[in-house]
Design a protein around this motif. Sequence first.
Motif, PDB file in Angstrom:
ATOM      1  N   UNK A  15     -22.066  97.586  73.399  1.00  0.00           N
ATOM      2  CA  UNK A  15     -22.912  98.341  72.453  1.00  0.00           C
ATOM      3  C   UNK A  15     -23.860  99.763  72.902  1.00  0.00           C
ATOM      4  N   UNK A  16     -24.487  99.172  73.850  1.00  0.00           N
ATOM      5  CA  UNK A  16     -25.561 100.196  74.616  1.00  0.00           C
ATOM      6  C   UNK A  16     -24.923 101.251  75.192  1.00  0.00           C
ATOM      7  N   UNK A  57     -18.083 100.564  66.103  1.00  0.00           N
ATOM      8  CA  UNK A  57     -19.317 101.401  65.461  1.00  0.00           C
ATOM      9  C   UNK A  57     -20.111 100.467  64.441  1.00  0.00           C
ATOM     10  N   UNK A  58     -19.470  99.758  63.973  1.00  0.00           N
ATOM     11  CA  UNK A  58     -20.142  98.784  62.877  1.00  0.00           C
ATOM     12  C   UNK A  58     -20.957  97.633  63.716  1.00  0.00           C
ATOM     13  N   UNK A  59     -20.722  97.290  64.799  1.00  0.00           N
ATOM     14  CA  UNK A  59     -21.504  96.723  65.745  1.00  0.00           C
ATOM     15  C   UNK A  59     -22.955  97.281  66.180  1.00  0.00           C
ATOM     16  N   UNK A  60     -22.552  98.931  66.678  1.00  0.00           N
ATOM     17  CA  UNK A  60     -23.542  99.609  66.934  1.00  0.00           C
ATOM     18  C   UNK A  60     -24.448 100.034  65.568  1.00  0.00           C
ATOM     19  N   UNK A  98     -25.268 108.966  64.826  1.00  0.00           N
ATOM     20  CA  UNK A  98     -24.726 107.867  64.132  1.00  0.00           C
ATOM     21  C   UNK A  98     -24.884 107.848  62.731  1.00  0.00           C
ATOM     22  N   UNK A  99     -25.678 108.615  62.047  1.00  0.00           N
ATOM     23  CA  UNK A  99     -25.832 108.885  60.888  1.00  0.00           C
ATOM     24  C   UNK A  99     -24.570 109.213  59.872  1.00  0.00           C
ATOM     25  N   UNK A 108     -18.678  95.789  55.164  1.00  0.00           N
ATOM     26  CA  UNK A 108     -18.948  94.374  55.341  1.00  0.00           C
ATOM     27  C   UNK A 108     -20.023  94.139  56.448  1.00  0.00           C
ATOM     28  N   UNK A 109     -20.987  95.051  56.861  1.00  0.00           N
ATOM     29  CA  UNK A 109     -21.721  95.248  57.862  1.00  0.00           C
ATOM     30  C   UNK A 109     -22.947  94.460  57.343  1.00  0.00           C
ATOM     31  N   UNK A 110     -23.079  93.278  58.220  1.00  0.00           N
ATOM     32  CA  UNK A 110     -24.311  92.493  58.174  1.00  0.00           C
ATOM     33  C   UNK A 110     -25.675  92.937  57.713  1.00  0.00           C
ATOM     34  N   UNK A 111     -25.930  93.737  58.856  1.00  0.00           N
ATOM     35  CA  UNK A 111     -27.316  94.235  58.906  1.00  0.00           C
ATOM     36  C   UNK A 111     -27.592  95.082  57.751  1.00  0.00           C
ATOM     37  N   UNK A 112     -26.527  95.796  57.385  1.00  0.00           N
ATOM     38  CA  UNK A 112     -27.029  96.890  56.168  1.00  0.00           C
ATOM     39  C   UNK A 112     -26.824  96.220  54.944  1.00  0.00           C
ATOM     40  N   UNK A 113     -26.094  94.932  54.898  1.00  0.00           N
ATOM     41  CA  UNK A 113     -26.089  94.021  53.596  1.00  0.00           C
ATOM     42  C   UNK A 113     -27.207  93.549  53.344  1.00  0.00           C
TER      43      UNK A 113
END
Length: 206
Positions: A15-16, A57-60, A98-99, A108-113
Amino acid sequence: MPRPHTPILSPTRIRATALALVDRDGLEALSMRKLAAELGVQAASLYSHVPTKDDLLHDVANEIIGRVDVSGFDEGWRPGVVRWARSYRAALAEHPNMVPFVARGPARRDASLRMADAVHGGLVGAGWPPREATMIGAAVKYIVIGAATSSFAAGFSDDAQLYVERYPHLNQAHLLREHAEEVDEDSFELALEGLLTTLDAKHEVV
């Protein structure tokens, strides 16, 4: 003969490295092959850690959005929105390339949800009807995404003569680049305060 050294892969390192690559070269430059080269491995090695580029990209994006502060709603809807909006902008502004991906929506992105759930819950808990809470969340997102995508002030030329000769109403525009950070910060706060002032009046009759 010693065995060749193979760099150790981990989700955190992948990810980094992917984020650093996007920050440096842009979103479209990211590919699994290019990422593998940055990591010093074969592309096939990545697929045991992340199935597709989109998953990566979803992970990032999860990591970026996970830094956003939504804790202010315990103090009321207004402090919650202010803290969330400022934190959201700051997180995205660190990685403007990334915007466009983040702006597509949470999927289904956990952090955004989790962020959306906290914001919606904070607003509804403060008395906003669910539909209004949804609209407030969307309105703040529009302000944040616009502010994080690029600098308004830095987009002007520092050639004073250009404006004096052809655009007389912009005769101070050449100074904007020099003060871009301050102008952009104040402009974001103006937009946010304008929204909040409108919402203050609306909340009185909800």
